[in-house]
Design a protein around this motif. Structure first.
Motif, PDB file in Angstrom:
ATOM      1  N   VAL A 153      69.150  75.907  64.432  1.00  0.00           N
ATOM      2  CA  VAL A 153      68.043  76.124  63.501  1.00  0.00           C
ATOM      3  C   VAL A 153      68.448  75.717  62.085  1.00  0.00           C
ATOM      4  CG1 VAL A 153      66.634  77.911  62.382  1.00  0.00           C
ATOM      5  CG2 VAL A 153      66.931  77.920  64.866  1.00  0.00           C
ATOM      6  N   ILE A 154      69.648  76.112  61.686  1.00  0.00           N
ATOM      7  CA  ILE A 154      70.157  75.762  60.345  1.00  0.00           C
ATOM      8  C   ILE A 154      70.240  74.249  60.208  1.00  0.00           C
ATOM      9  CG2 ILE A 154      72.224  75.829  58.864  1.00  0.00           C
ATOM     10  CD1 ILE A 154      70.677  78.494  58.877  1.00  0.00           C
ATOM     11  N   LEU A 155      70.762  73.588  61.217  1.00  0.00           N
ATOM     12  CA  LEU A 155      70.919  72.137  61.166  1.00  0.00           C
ATOM     13  C   LEU A 155      69.573  71.437  61.075  1.00  0.00           C
ATOM     14  CD1 LEU A 155      72.839  69.773  61.171  1.00  0.00           C
ATOM     15  CD2 LEU A 155      72.717  69.775  63.664  1.00  0.00           C
ATOM     16  N   ARG A 156      68.597  71.884  61.874  1.00  0.00           N
ATOM     17  CA  ARG A 156      67.261  71.256  61.842  1.00  0.00           C
ATOM     18  C   ARG A 156      66.591  71.420  60.493  1.00  0.00           C
ATOM     19  NH1 ARG A 156      66.683  73.306  67.225  1.00  0.00           N
ATOM     20  NH2 ARG A 156      65.542  75.087  66.424  1.00  0.00           N
ATOM     21  N   SER A 157      66.869  72.525  59.799  1.00  0.00           N
ATOM     22  CA  SER A 157      66.193  72.764  58.525  1.00  0.00           C
ATOM     23  C   SER A 157      66.865  72.034  57.359  1.00  0.00           C
ATOM     24  CB  SER A 157      66.122  74.261  58.236  1.00  0.00           C
ATOM     25  OG  SER A 157      67.417  74.780  57.997  1.00  0.00           O
ATOM     26  N   SER A 158      68.075  71.525  57.560  1.00  0.00           N
ATOM     27  CA  SER A 158      68.790  70.795  56.514  1.00  0.00           C
ATOM     28  C   SER A 158      68.456  69.310  56.648  1.00  0.00           C
ATOM     29  CB  SER A 158      70.297  71.000  56.664  1.00  0.00           C
ATOM     30  OG  SER A 158      70.603  72.381  56.693  1.00  0.00           O
ATOM     31  N   THR A 159      68.074  68.689  55.544  1.00  0.00           N
ATOM     32  CA  THR A 159      67.667  67.286  55.601  1.00  0.00           C
ATOM     33  C   THR A 159      68.791  66.365  55.133  1.00  0.00           C
ATOM     34  OG1 THR A 159      66.736  67.450  53.383  1.00  0.00           O
ATOM     35  CG2 THR A 159      65.237  67.848  55.224  1.00  0.00           C
ATOM     36  N   PRO A 160      68.911  65.217  55.811  1.00  0.00           N
ATOM     37  CA  PRO A 160      69.936  64.245  55.393  1.00  0.00           C
ATOM     38  C   PRO A 160      69.603  63.610  54.055  1.00  0.00           C
ATOM     39  CG  PRO A 160      68.929  63.626  57.510  1.00  0.00           C
ATOM     40  CD  PRO A 160      68.235  64.838  57.009  1.00  0.00           C
TER      41      PRO A 160
END
Length: 160
Positions: A153-160
């Protein structure tokens, strides 16, 4: 029980902690790492300081331990409650797989399962820690799954 021969390992770890505390004159909360082997706690490291594992103990007890730490450093060993029956408590650090920008992290601050929360809009470099995650589960596998799910969830919410 999480470990085979858990009662024996616990008794052995407590005996090691008493001996190490006396030998080195330790006060307050310290860390003693060990490997459980054949019902015995084999000490591998002594950390004469507050450790990151204290957060897990605080969660198990349902109370902050810094006041008890200060009292113990001053020579008064406080009695603490036994841990609540919560199963397995886990902690993990989510690292950035790529450079990314943090979303609005205000909800992370309030969720009780995310720590070391970065500021909203801040940049996190590839390989740097994003945050600390906590989870509980009835088994180590369930706890691991909860940590992994939160990490996704944390990874999906962080944008490149």
């Amino acid at each position: 029980p999480v470990l085979p021969a858990q009662q024996e390992v616990t008794a052995s770890a407590a005996a090691a902690a008493r001996a190490i505390t006396r030998a080195f004159g330790l006060r307050g909360i310290n860390g003693i790492d060990f490997i459980a082997r054949n019902g015995t706690a084999v000490v591998i490291e002594v950390n004469p300081r507050w450790t990151a594992a204290v957060e897990l103990v605080e969660r198990a007890l349902g109370m902050p331990l810094f006041p008890a730490h200060v009292s113990a450093c001053e020579g008064a060993l406080p009695l603490l409650d036994q841990p609540r029956a919560v199963g397995v408590i886990g902690k993990a650090v989510r690292f950035a797989p790529a450079d990314c920008v943090m979303p609005n992290t205000d909800s992370w601050l309030a969720d009780g399962i995310t720590g070391d929360v970065p500021m909203s809009g801040s940049s996190v470099a590839r390989g740097a820690p994003i945050c600390t995650l906590f989870a509980t589960g009835p088994t180590s596998g369930a706890c691991y799954d909860a940590l992994a799910g939160r990490a996704r969830v944390i990874l999906r919410s962080s944008t490149p």
